[in-house]
Structures are given as C-alpha cells and as structure tokens.
Scaffold this active site. Sequence first.
Site, PDB file in Angstrom:
ATOM      1  N   THR A  82       5.468   6.670   3.201  1.00 32.08           N
ATOM      2  CA  THR A  82       4.517   5.748   3.831  1.00 32.08           C
ATOM      3  C   THR A  82       3.813   4.975   2.714  1.00 32.08           C
ATOM      4  OG1 THR A  82       3.132   7.381   4.509  1.00 32.08           O
ATOM      5  CG2 THR A  82       1.950   5.132   5.165  1.00 32.08           C
TER       6      THR A  82
ATOM      7  N   ASN B  61      -4.945  16.155   0.066  1.00 33.53           N
ATOM      8  CA  ASN B  61      -4.217  15.906   1.935  1.00 33.53           C
ATOM      9  C   ASN B  61      -4.366  17.650   2.121  1.00 33.53           C
ATOM     10  OD1 ASN B  61      -2.282  14.403   1.919  1.00 33.53           O
ATOM     11  ND2 ASN B  61      -1.588  14.529  -0.804  1.00 33.53           N
TER      12      ASN B  61
ATOM     13  N   LYS C  21       0.574  -0.914   0.306  1.00 29.52           N
ATOM     14  CA  LYS C  21       0.215   0.412   0.002  1.00 29.52           C
ATOM     15  C   LYS C  21       0.880   1.315  -0.260  1.00 29.52           C
ATOM     16  CE  LYS C  21      -1.208   2.596   2.921  1.00 29.52           C
ATOM     17  NZ  LYS C  21      -0.638   4.174   3.013  1.00 29.52           N
TER      18      LYS C  21
ATOM     19  N   GLU D 212      -2.120   9.416  -4.868  1.00 27.25           N
ATOM     20  CA  GLU D 212      -2.324  10.093  -4.437  1.00 27.25           C
ATOM     21  C   GLU D 212      -3.032  11.309  -5.427  1.00 27.25           C
ATOM     22  OE1 GLU D 212      -2.840  10.332   0.504  1.00 27.25           O
ATOM     23  OE2 GLU D 212      -2.001  11.921  -0.492  1.00 27.25           O
TER      24      GLU D 212
END
Lengths: 407, 407
Positions: free
Chosen positions: A187, A402, A176, A272
């Site tokens: 991350t 974000n 992920k 993202e």
Amino acid sequence: MGFIRNLDGGFSVIENLEVSGAREGKFGVTIIVSRGSTASAVFTSNNVVAAPVKYTKKAIKNGRISAVFVNSGNANCFTGEQGFKDCETLVELISRDLKIPKDEIAISSTGVIGREMPIDIISKVAYESLSKLGNKAENSLAAARAIMTTDTFPKECAVEVTLTNGETVKIAGITKGSGMIAPNMGTMLSFIVTDAVIPANQINKALKKAADVSFNMIVVDGDESTNDTCLMMANGASDVEAVNDGEVDVNFQEALNYLCIDLAKKMARDGEGATKFIEANVFGAKDSEDAKLASKSIISSSLFKSAVFGGDPNWGRIVSAIGYSGCDLNPDIITISIADGEDEVDLVRKGEILAFENTPYLERAEKIMQSKNVIVNIDMDLGEGQATAWGCDLTYDYVKINAEYTT
Amino acid sequence: MGFIRNLDGGFSVIENLEVSGAREGKFGVTIIVSRGSTASAVFTSNNVVAAPVKYTKKAIKNGRISAVFVNSGNANCFTGEQGFKDCETLVELISRDLKIPKDEIAISSTGVIGREMPIDIISKVAYESLSKLGNKAENSLAAARAIMTTDTFPKECAVEVTLTNGETVKIAGITKGSGMIAPNMGTMLSFIVTDAVIPANQINKALKKAADVSFNMIVVDGDESTNDTCLMMANGASDVEAVNDGEVDVNFQEALNYLCIDLAKKMARDGEGATKFIEANVFGAKDSEDAKLASKSIISSSLFKSAVFGGDPNWGRIVSAIGYSGCDLNPDIITISIADGEDEVDLVRKGEILAFENTPYLERAEKIMQSKNVIVNIDMDLGEGQATAWGCDLTYDYVKINAEYTT
C-alpha cells in the site's frame, strides 16, 4: 554521481506546481496540481483492484494529467459500483473548483478495504485542501502528511540533475506506505513530478526501470495492497528535454532511480512498528534475477526480521532464507557478512564458518545486530548478478498496529 | 468415514515397534525402532540442506529403514564436513547398540542453524534414550516430547483403518514444528509407522499425496526450514497388505491423509506464539491449484494473522490476500463468510458487501473473530477447485520467541 544534487523543499522546487494537504481525524486529502503534464503510472498487480486504481488507469491512458486527488483513511476498494461513483463525485468536485477537464484528473486512495467511502467528510476535507494550494515547502510537507496512514513521518525527496547535455532539471516526489508493503508494490502511493519535458511513453519506461530497483525491492510484511499507485508527471516548466535520440537521458534515469530509492528506503525505515532498518546486498549471483530473489528473501523472512528486532545474531536464518528463495547457490563458496556502517564482520568466508559460538566473530556480530541499521552482504561467487533490497524488523508494535487497525 | 477410528497411545498401537525420548536442557533425542520396515520420506525443498537430510536421503534409497535417530536443539545445518561426520558418529552409536546395519538408520535434526553439533551431550542423551526404549503409550509420548523445540505440546496421532477388503491395519505418527513452518515443509519433523505391508515405492506415492493435503497446507511464518523431514515406515506386523492391484488401498490413503491432517493441524495450532487457530476453506475455485493458492495466501497474510490476534473483523485483508495470491477471481460473484463452529456469517454474498460498518453482519463477525478457532469460507463460484489450509495468528509472542531464540 556528481550530476545529482539533493534539494530541500519537496515539491516546492518545481515551478508551475501547486500542492496541498488537509486532514480531519484519520481522513486526509492531498491535491497535486501540475497543469498540462505528460504522465504515466504503475499500479498494484493485486487481482483485486480498488475503484480509484481502475479510474486512474483509464484517465492516464491519454498520457496527460493536470491534477491528482488522493485521500487517506478509506481505500475505496471492494466497494462495488458505489465506489466508482464516489470516484466520479470527487473528480467532479476537483474539476469544477480547479477548472481542469475531468479526464486530466487522477485519483488515489489508501486505508481500510471494504468500507463505503465517507463521501461527505472526504468532500469537506477536499475543499479545505483546495483552499490551501500553494508552492512553498510547507505545502509539500502538508501534502506528504495528508496521505499518511500508519506512517510515522512524512516522506519527501527532491533532486536537481545535470543531464548529459549540461542542462539541469528537477525531480520531486512524496510517498506513503507502512504496512501491506510487498514486492511489486505494497500500500504505497508515490507521486513524482519533474519540470523536464518528457513524453508520457518515456515517463512510463523510466518509471518502470526506477520502480524495479526501488519500490519493488522493499518488503515490510509481504502483503500486497489493492491500491498501490506510483504516478509521475512531467510539467515541462524547465523547457529542458530529458529525452535524447528517443531514449531517456541516462543521468535523468539515474536521478529518478536515486529519488525512488530514497523514497523506498524511507518507507522501509518507517515500516509498521519498525525499530530497525535492514539492507541486504547480494553480489556474485548467477544473474540479477537470482540476486533479487535472494536479497528480497532475506529482508522478507519473519524469522530474520524477528532476530534483528531482538539483536540476535542468528545468521542461520539468513542462510535458510537464501536457500528457500529459489536462487542458485553453493554453500561451499558463499561469503556472508553483516555490517552496521562502522564495523563489518564475516560470518561465513568462502563457505568456511567463522561465527561459531564463543568466537570473536560472533561477538562482533552480536554488537552489529544491536545497531539501528543492519546491513547483510552476501557474495555468492557464482556470477555477475547483484541487487539490494530494504526492509525492517518485525516487532511487537507491528502486531499491535495491525491487531487494532479498524476497531 | 466410518472406516477410520481414532486410537489413543500414539506409536504404542503398533506391534514390533519400540520408541523412546530423553532430554537434557534444550537437547532432546528421540529413537524409533521398527526393524525391517519398508520406508520412504519427503524432505525440505530448501536449497540449503542440513547434513542429516543429505545423510537420510542416501540411507533411504534402498527403501528399508529399521531405526530413526532424531535430535532437537541443533539443526546440524551449514556445519560443513564436520556436520556429516557427526551424523556418522551418531548413526554408528545407534548401530552398535541396536545391532542394526548402518544403512538402515535414518537421522534427523532440528534446532539452531550454523552451530557445531555438541556431539558429547547429544551422545549422552542418545544413550539415555536408548536405555528407555519401549512400546507403551508413555514411550510414544516421551518420543513426541523429545523432538520438541519451541513447541508447547507433544503431537501424536494414531488410527485404525478398515481396508476395502475388510481387514484392519494401524497407522501412528508423531510430529514437531512450531516456527519456520511454510508450504512445502517447514522445520517440521514427522515420523509415521504403519503395521501394514506396503512396498517402499507405494509408501512414497501415498506419503506425497498425504503431505500435499496436510503438511504442505499449513503456514506459520512462511520461512522454510533446511531440515524438514517426513519419514514413513511400514513394518508389516499386521501381515495385512495395504496395496491392491498395484495401488495403495483407497481407505488406507484416506486414513493416512486423516492422520497427516491431524498432525498438521496440531502444528498450526501450536505455531510459535499462537493464541488462535485459523482454517481457510476455498470452494468453487477454477481448479484445485487455484484453491490452494487462495487458501494458503489467506492463512499466510501477516496482516490477516495480526487481525485475528486482535479479534479485528478486517475482512478486507482476506480480499486482498486472495487478490495477490495469483488465483483467478471475480469480485462480483465471490462469497466470503467467517465462522467459529457455532455461528457463521456472510461478509460478502455473491459479490454484494453485507458487512459494512454498523450492520449486524459486522457485529456477528466481531464476535466470531474473538473465538479461538476462526474459519474463513470462500466460494469463488468459478469452478470445482477446493482446498483447505491451516495456520495461526501472529502475536507478540511470535516476535518474542524469535527475537530471543539463540541468545
């Protein structure tokens, strides 16, 4: 590479392995049970490190992991002593239920930093996940789903590899990662299991090599997370040794690289807010270090990423990004082209600029920049160094996601 | 700092100086005439360097500049030999018209990279600019406007400084820069003139010191331009020496720092698409190098910049950005607060987290994050190092502006 074959089913291709995933709202729990595995991991190089990273660094020292517990929704980072206690509580829960010694359990978290772990709800989802453990393709998919945060699709890969001695083993992994993705781990959480027999120290060597050409070559936003973990287990279910004469079998290493690159590219593609995928290939650099600098600089440039989003063939931003990357270059001999899998057009050929305004070169470049896959090829003509990096465009949605994450 | 006084009027406060600006569409020309000035400059550290940067690096070697020619709309970068010839053509034009030797003329460009200079239109605008030279406030403003690209407002600053010996001199400057702004100079052009008497080598020392605490401490997008130039001239019109015992007067240095910080903050505030201004102050770092790393990392983080845009008090992203900056830190003793000029709230105090969910700390933080000025204060409690960096939020408009720049 005929010795690598893609398989469907993610973790389900590995014997003696059970996985599961469950989710309640933004909190997900993935559990991977691979009893008696040798294991190693690579972690974030951020100086601020989440409690589960500290915990797992200690647990994995003995080179043996039987289960991995992962939660999404809360990073358990900057949570003080309580954060560490929460790790112990969750490991205790898994240990009791699965009858696995606590020191063979790894733990990993992803989500918001600086918020106390909602231990009640995570425990509840953990029990639900435990009740769903299985070895089918759907279990693997559920596991890949439960670790997602802002990811838009689950990411799995499984391969079978024929070793140099003719025997076959399998490797499967899930990952992920969507924002806070930077070189040297973002991350991102990746969990890989093989049914080969490999000692922990050899897993460590092989995993570092694979991470260097895969996870460490993708950038979404340049922010490096506090929680990144890539953990690999070998449960030996195949009874096939993947180590010859003290070295990891070269075919196994290739297959592991292939699997990690596949997972890394899926992360870049799902960055993202991403609408487009970017690949930067640098050839002919002074050395491979320079090639890495240049390729990563291109896919990291906010300006070039914005241009890709807009389909704007502003190739000067590629030149600029190579220029500030710190690599050696000679503008008089460089060749720059862009491609989309169908067409490829030179913008600069051996230092000569072709893509001036109102030229067919720039027109073709405009068309390529509209594609969902924008490939940049650079030939520095200085040496043998080469590298590939992957990223995505910078979009309104990156900002939106974000700007609204915690609230 | 009572020895520094702000003045209105930009360059008009300096005697023996004429400036002008003219524009046609996206092409602007600014001319600064300061005959017989000693001068020095600092340039981009990008390995790809625009033709005018190469030209001016050579011209300024003799430490003497009488006029500066600046065009916006085309960077004249990656334009091969033709680019260098275009510099010569434009310098020749200025030299003939102003009767200034060619080797006393500096040239500077900003705009799109990798496009031939539209020499006809730029020459035409140059003649128009030449016809408008003057020493009024409106001339300075026109000069500050003509170098703008995606800037939304002109940026000037002028100060009078009382030197340690009681005499006064003036310093004035203009700047532009909006995207491609990174540490170590972005696409920023700054031109500064003082009426003090200073040898070129002392200007060089003073300018480097000032740039280190101002232009090199702002980041808009981390992309470093190929054209950055900060050029300073001293025309001696005041007949006052700003050098004592071989060192630049300390008050003069302070005033120059003040002016450069003012111009730099204006650039950060006007970052492409910016709606908010961010200041990061780091105190108590191991040393000033560490303080710079930490403060720049905070204002460079795409995730924190997006959070500021959304008014989201996701302070974990501050922690993460400090963590990957490479500076020494101890999470157990760090103090983190945010402020907006009216309120200031501790999020973490000596390692203890205060801003958990549903606390008044987080509620106040939410309010501060709505402000147009978000100030982050970090006390590392490790040493004496301190630094301040400035930036802006990451917005839909940043993406929009850069997705559409050349097309």
